[in-house]
Design a protein around this motif. Structure first.
Motif, PDB file in Angstrom:
ATOM      1  N   GLY A  14      10.531  15.848  -2.418  1.00  0.00           N
ATOM      2  CA  GLY A  14      10.557  14.455  -1.943  1.00  0.00           C
ATOM      3  C   GLY A  14       9.138  13.916  -1.894  1.00  0.00           C
ATOM      4  N   LYS A  15       8.990  12.695  -1.390  1.00  0.00           N
ATOM      5  CA  LYS A  15       7.662  12.057  -1.438  1.00  0.00           C
ATOM      6  C   LYS A  15       7.334  11.311  -0.159  1.00  0.00           C
ATOM      7  N   VAL A  16       6.032  11.168   0.056  1.00  0.00           N
ATOM      8  CA  VAL A  16       5.583  10.207   1.061  1.00  0.00           C
ATOM      9  C   VAL A  16       4.335   9.507   0.512  1.00  0.00           C
ATOM     10  N   LEU A  17       4.448   8.167   0.416  1.00  0.00           N
ATOM     11  CA  LEU A  17       3.301   7.370  -0.015  1.00  0.00           C
ATOM     12  C   LEU A  17       2.487   7.090   1.246  1.00  0.00           C
ATOM     13  N   LEU A  18       1.428   7.887   1.431  1.00  0.00           N
ATOM     14  CA  LEU A  18       0.644   7.776   2.674  1.00  0.00           C
ATOM     15  C   LEU A  18      -0.155   6.482   2.711  1.00  0.00           C
ATOM     16  N   GLY A  20      -1.187   2.898   0.086  1.00  0.00           N
ATOM     17  CA  GLY A  20      -1.144   2.224  -1.215  1.00  0.00           C
ATOM     18  C   GLY A  20       0.165   1.513  -1.495  1.00  0.00           C
ATOM     19  N   GLY A  21       1.044   1.386  -0.474  1.00  0.00           N
ATOM     20  CA  GLY A  21       2.278   0.613  -0.663  1.00  0.00           C
ATOM     21  C   GLY A  21       1.950  -0.784  -1.180  1.00  0.00           C
ATOM     22  N   TYR A  22       2.768  -1.314  -2.043  1.00  0.00           N
ATOM     23  CA  TYR A  22       2.642  -2.645  -2.665  1.00  0.00           C
ATOM     24  C   TYR A  22       1.525  -2.689  -3.697  1.00  0.00           C
ATOM     25  N   ILE A  23       0.301  -2.227  -3.329  1.00  0.00           N
ATOM     26  CA  ILE A  23      -0.787  -2.332  -4.303  1.00  0.00           C
ATOM     27  C   ILE A  23      -0.516  -1.437  -5.509  1.00  0.00           C
ATOM     28  N   VAL A  24       0.224  -0.330  -5.280  1.00  0.00           N
ATOM     29  CA  VAL A  24       0.475   0.630  -6.360  1.00  0.00           C
ATOM     30  C   VAL A  24       1.447   0.067  -7.414  1.00  0.00           C
ATOM     31  N   LEU A  25       2.095  -1.049  -7.091  1.00  0.00           N
ATOM     32  CA  LEU A  25       2.963  -1.704  -8.080  1.00  0.00           C
ATOM     33  C   LEU A  25       2.132  -2.340  -9.199  1.00  0.00           C
ATOM     34  N   ASP A  26       0.858  -2.572  -8.907  1.00  0.00           N
ATOM     35  CA  ASP A  26      -0.046  -3.222  -9.860  1.00  0.00           C
ATOM     36  C   ASP A  26      -0.962  -2.147 -10.443  1.00  0.00           C
ATOM     37  N   THR A 166      17.098   9.811   5.049  1.00  0.00           N
ATOM     38  CA  THR A 166      15.886   9.721   5.860  1.00  0.00           C
ATOM     39  C   THR A 166      14.722   9.132   5.060  1.00  0.00           C
ATOM     40  N   GLY A 167      14.980   8.696   3.837  1.00  0.00           N
ATOM     41  CA  GLY A 167      13.952   7.975   3.074  1.00  0.00           C
ATOM     42  C   GLY A 167      12.913   8.865   2.411  1.00  0.00           C
ATOM     43  N   LEU A 168      13.298  10.092   2.074  1.00  0.00           N
ATOM     44  CA  LEU A 168      12.316  10.994   1.461  1.00  0.00           C
ATOM     45  C   LEU A 168      12.317  10.904  -0.074  1.00  0.00           C
ATOM     46  N   ILE A 218      12.129  -1.620 -12.598  1.00  0.00           N
ATOM     47  CA  ILE A 218      10.983  -0.760 -12.871  1.00  0.00           C
ATOM     48  C   ILE A 218      10.025  -0.875 -11.689  1.00  0.00           C
ATOM     49  N   GLY A 219      10.101   0.092 -10.773  1.00  0.00           N
ATOM     50  CA  GLY A 219       9.171   0.110  -9.625  1.00  0.00           C
ATOM     51  C   GLY A 219       7.846   0.714 -10.068  1.00  0.00           C
ATOM     52  N   SER A 220       7.029   1.145  -9.128  1.00  0.00           N
ATOM     53  CA  SER A 220       5.740   1.716  -9.535  1.00  0.00           C
ATOM     54  C   SER A 220       5.920   3.115 -10.120  1.00  0.00           C
ATOM     55  N   GLY A 221       7.014   3.790  -9.736  1.00  0.00           N
ATOM     56  CA  GLY A 221       7.256   5.139 -10.248  1.00  0.00           C
ATOM     57  C   GLY A 221       6.488   6.212  -9.500  1.00  0.00           C
ATOM     58  N   PHE A 222       5.879   5.870  -8.332  1.00  0.00           N
ATOM     59  CA  PHE A 222       5.112   6.888  -7.601  1.00  0.00           C
ATOM     60  C   PHE A 222       6.021   8.026  -7.133  1.00  0.00           C
ATOM     61  N   ASP A 223       7.314   7.691  -6.871  1.00  0.00           N
ATOM     62  CA  ASP A 223       8.242   8.713  -6.362  1.00  0.00           C
ATOM     63  C   ASP A 223       8.572   9.750  -7.434  1.00  0.00           C
ATOM     64  N   MET A 297      11.034  -6.955   0.845  1.00  0.00           N
ATOM     65  CA  MET A 297       9.651  -7.060   1.310  1.00  0.00           C
ATOM     66  C   MET A 297       8.685  -7.212   0.138  1.00  0.00           C
ATOM     67  N   VAL A 298       9.030  -6.586  -0.993  1.00  0.00           N
ATOM     68  CA  VAL A 298       8.153  -6.700  -2.160  1.00  0.00           C
ATOM     69  C   VAL A 298       8.078  -8.160  -2.606  1.00  0.00           C
ATOM     70  N   LYS A 299       9.228  -8.851  -2.579  1.00  0.00           N
ATOM     71  CA  LYS A 299       9.241 -10.268  -2.992  1.00  0.00           C
ATOM     72  C   LYS A 299       8.336 -11.100  -2.083  1.00  0.00           C
ATOM     73  N   PRO A 384       4.751   4.743   6.219  1.00  0.00           N
ATOM     74  CA  PRO A 384       4.580   5.134   4.818  1.00  0.00           C
ATOM     75  C   PRO A 384       5.271   4.166   3.854  1.00  0.00           C
ATOM     76  N   GLY A 385       4.908   4.247   2.582  1.00  0.00           N
ATOM     77  CA  GLY A 385       5.586   3.486   1.534  1.00  0.00           C
ATOM     78  C   GLY A 385       5.529   2.006   1.783  1.00  0.00           C
ATOM     79  N   ALA A 386       6.715   1.388   1.754  1.00  0.00           N
ATOM     80  CA  ALA A 386       6.808  -0.057   1.958  1.00  0.00           C
ATOM     81  C   ALA A 386       6.696  -0.420   3.428  1.00  0.00           C
ATOM     82  N   GLY A 387       6.718   0.582   4.311  1.00  0.00           N
ATOM     83  CA  GLY A 387       6.708   0.299   5.753  1.00  0.00           C
ATOM     84  C   GLY A 387       8.103  -0.078   6.220  1.00  0.00           C
TER      85      GLY A 387
HETATM   86  C1  LIG Z   1       6.569  -1.070  -1.966  1.00  0.00           C
HETATM   87  C2  LIG Z   1       6.317   0.101  -2.892  1.00  0.00           C
HETATM   88  O1  LIG Z   1       4.965   0.058  -3.337  1.00  0.00           O
HETATM   89  C3  LIG Z   1       6.452   1.430  -2.153  1.00  0.00           C
HETATM   90  C4  LIG Z   1       7.829   1.731  -1.619  1.00  0.00           C
HETATM   91  O2  LIG Z   1       7.776   3.000  -1.029  1.00  0.00           O
HETATM   92  P1  LIG Z   1       8.960   3.620  -0.169  1.00  0.00           P
HETATM   93  O3  LIG Z   1       8.569   5.045   0.104  1.00  0.00           O
HETATM   94  O4  LIG Z   1       9.207   2.767   1.021  1.00  0.00           O
HETATM   95  O5  LIG Z   1      10.115   3.550  -1.234  1.00  0.00           O
HETATM   96  P2  LIG Z   1      11.689   3.711  -1.179  1.00  0.00           P
HETATM   97  O6  LIG Z   1      11.934   5.013  -0.468  1.00  0.00           O
HETATM   98  O7  LIG Z   1      12.056   3.755  -2.627  1.00  0.00           O
HETATM   99  O8  LIG Z   1      12.212   2.516  -0.456  1.00  0.00           O
HETATM  100  C5  LIG Z   1       7.282   0.004  -4.079  1.00  0.00           C
HETATM  101  C6  LIG Z   1       6.934   0.912  -5.265  1.00  0.00           C
HETATM  102  O9  LIG Z   1       5.798   1.420  -5.329  1.00  0.00           O
HETATM  103  O10 LIG Z   1       7.796   1.090  -6.149  1.00  0.00           O
END
Ligand SMILES: C[C@@](O)(CCOP(=O)(O)OP(=O)(O)O)CC(=O)O
Ligand SMILES: Nc1ncnc2c1ncn2[C@@H]1O[C@H](COP(=O)(O)OP(=O)(O)O)[C@@H](O)[C@H]1O
Length: 446
Positions: A14-18, A20-26, A166-168, A218-223, A297-299, A384-387
């Motif tokens: 699984g993953k945790v984006l510690l 860089g949420g949102y910015i990693v889409l770019d 649990t969002g992993l 097509i998300g950022s693909g970090f997962d 939230m991304v929108k 983490p991630g999108a918050g």
């Molecule tokens: C917003 C984002 O940059 C990060 C989202 O991270 P999360 O870990 O919240 O993701 P999900 O588990 O798929 O909902 C979108 C992205 O990078 O694709």
């Protein structure tokens, strides 16, 4: 589950984006992602004709869930179309599709039969693929008595769609491990070897293509990147790489999948040298239920960025600076630097949320994280991630005292605030997808 000589077991974390949420889409910015010790494992078994199964069937089962198996027939598609699977009605149970499994089968089987190395449909033989997910992917509502030993792969007693995630990152880990298992099962080592850089590259590109298709975006693909490579500083691939793929089941699909996956144009950057977790520290996840879910939230962030380019770009650049600083501090275990960088990540993410109207670090989370950070041994925390409301990630000292303090605090906080916040067992982990061995019946518990 009997051991079989021709079985493969592939697992992905699984993953945790510690940060860089949102910015990693770019593609101009990167994010810091860690793998997690919760893995999804896929075990393959050739199906023996004696089991009375029809000869062109592939069965995928996920025995931790009710209505947990999907049976597919497969047929070649003319005009370099690859292979199309069709779900067969099992007759005995309700007919439920699994879009992520079906899309992965279409992509991976089409890739295999369309390789230039004279692979043909005959290389695809009937087989069963068993999915086993570590327990932390789902919260359970059933309680077991402390004397009941917990099973490695718990039965959830419900269907996948009803299970509380649990969002992993279950879908990315599933698509990656299933892709790895299908490739390992059907291809000779000379064409796919997960332990080599080129094998990981094939696994990454193919899993990204299948996961994006299944998600319908097509998300950022970090997962998927962390499912394949584990912890890394990640810069995304250009989304245009996946824009020209025709749908599965149409002419040219198989050839297009091979061309896309094997293309030299993939431009993701996976920097593993920059990431590690120093001895004495652990990354832990907190699962919070009872809050409200936030969508789109991304929108909201994109709309804010469009209307406030200069301010948003400044914030994005500052956040990316902290991604690098945090990665370096975690690697050497500099607690002061980790604390400061995570504090900055929180401040910038909170501001992004306030400015855009997205509830990235909602006030209830601010309160919980502030209180957590006051506990001895908690070095830093973030959403983490999108918050949102449902999770927190912590960097803590690796000692029982700290874990005990965090668990006691979360119990007391849950009562006080009317939520259910608990520390998951899962730990941040550096390693990505791997071939597992048959070691003394580890896969035979179900
Ligand atoms: C917003 C984002 O940059 C990060 C989202 O991270 P999360 O870990 O919240 O993701 P999900 O588990 O798929 O909902 C979108 C992205 O990078 O694709
Ligand atoms: N253990 C599993 N067995 C079978 N399919 C699974 C499993 N875990 C996840 N999936 C697939 O992934 C989907 C969940 O994807 P998604 O809603 O994107 O969750 P996540 O945020 O965890 O990735 C499920 O509906 C199912 O299709």
């Amino acid at each position: 589950m009997p051991e079989h000589k021709n079985s493969s077991v592939v697992s992905a974390p699984g993953k945790v984006l510690l940060a860089g949420g949102y910015i990693v889409l770019d593609r101009d910015y990167s994010g810091l992602v860690f793998g997690l010790s919760a893995r999804i494992n896929v075990v393959s078994h050739p199906i023996q004709p004696t089991q009375g199964v029809h000869l062109t069937e592939i069965v995928v089962e996920s025995p931790q869930f009710d209505d947990d198996s999907w049976v597919y027939g497969y047929t070649p598609v003319e005009g370099h179309g690859g292979v199309k699977v069709t779900q067969l009605d099992p007759g005995t149970k309700p007919f439920k599709p699994n879009h992520f499994v079906e899309t992965t089968l279409n992509y991976v089987l089409s890739y295999i039969v369309s390789l230039p190395a004279k692979q043909t449909l005959s290389s695809i033989h009937p087989a069963k693929f068993t999915i086993l997910a570590d327990n932390d992917y789902y919260s359970t509502t059933t309680t077991t008595s402390p004397s009941t030993p917990q099973r490695r792969f718990r039965h959830l007693g419900q269907t996948i769609s009803k299970a509380n995630k649990t969002g992993l990152g279950s879908s990315a880990a599933l698509v990656t491990s299933l892709t790895g298992c299908l490739l390992s099962h059907y291809l000779p080592r000379s064409l796919f070897d997960l332990s080599t850089p080129s094998g990981r590259r094939t696994l990454h590109n193919l899993s990204q293509a299948a996961h994006c298709a299944a998600q319908g975006k097509i998300g950022s693909g970090f997962d998927v990147a962390s499912a394949v490579y584990g912890s890394c500083v990640y810069r995304r691939f250009s989304p245009s790489l996946l824009s020209a793929l025709p749908p599965p089941g149409t002419r040219g699909f198989g050839r297009a999948v091979v061309e896309t996956v094997n293309s030299p144009d993939w431009d993701q950057e996976i920097s593993k040298e920059e990431t590690d977790l120093a001895e004495g520290l652990k990354i832990r996840m907190v699962d919070v239920t009872g809050g409200t879910a936030t969508v789109s939230m991304v929108k909201l962030v994109n709309a804010w960025r469009e209307g406030n380019k200069a301010e948003a770009d400044g914030l994005f650049a500052e956040l990316e600076g902290e991604v690098k600083v945090l990665a370096g501090a975690l690697k050497v275990g500099d607690e002061q630097a980790i604390k400061r960088a995570m504090g900055e990540v929180r401040r910038l993410m909170k501001r992004m949320g306030v400015e855009s109207g997205a509830e990235i670090e909602p006030d209830s989370q601010t309160k919980m994280l502030d209180e957590l950070e006051r506990l001895e041994g908690v070095v830093g925390s973030v959403v983490p991630g999108a918050g949102g409301y449902d999770a927190a990630a912590l960097v803590i000292r690796d000692d029982e005292g700290t874990v005990g303090r965090v668990e006691r605090f979360l119990g007391e906080y849950s009562q006080r605030e009317g939520v259910k916040a608990r520390l998951l067992d899962v730990l941040g982990e550096v390693e990505g997808a791997r071939l597992e061995s048959w070691d003394g019946g580890r896969w035979q518990e179900l």
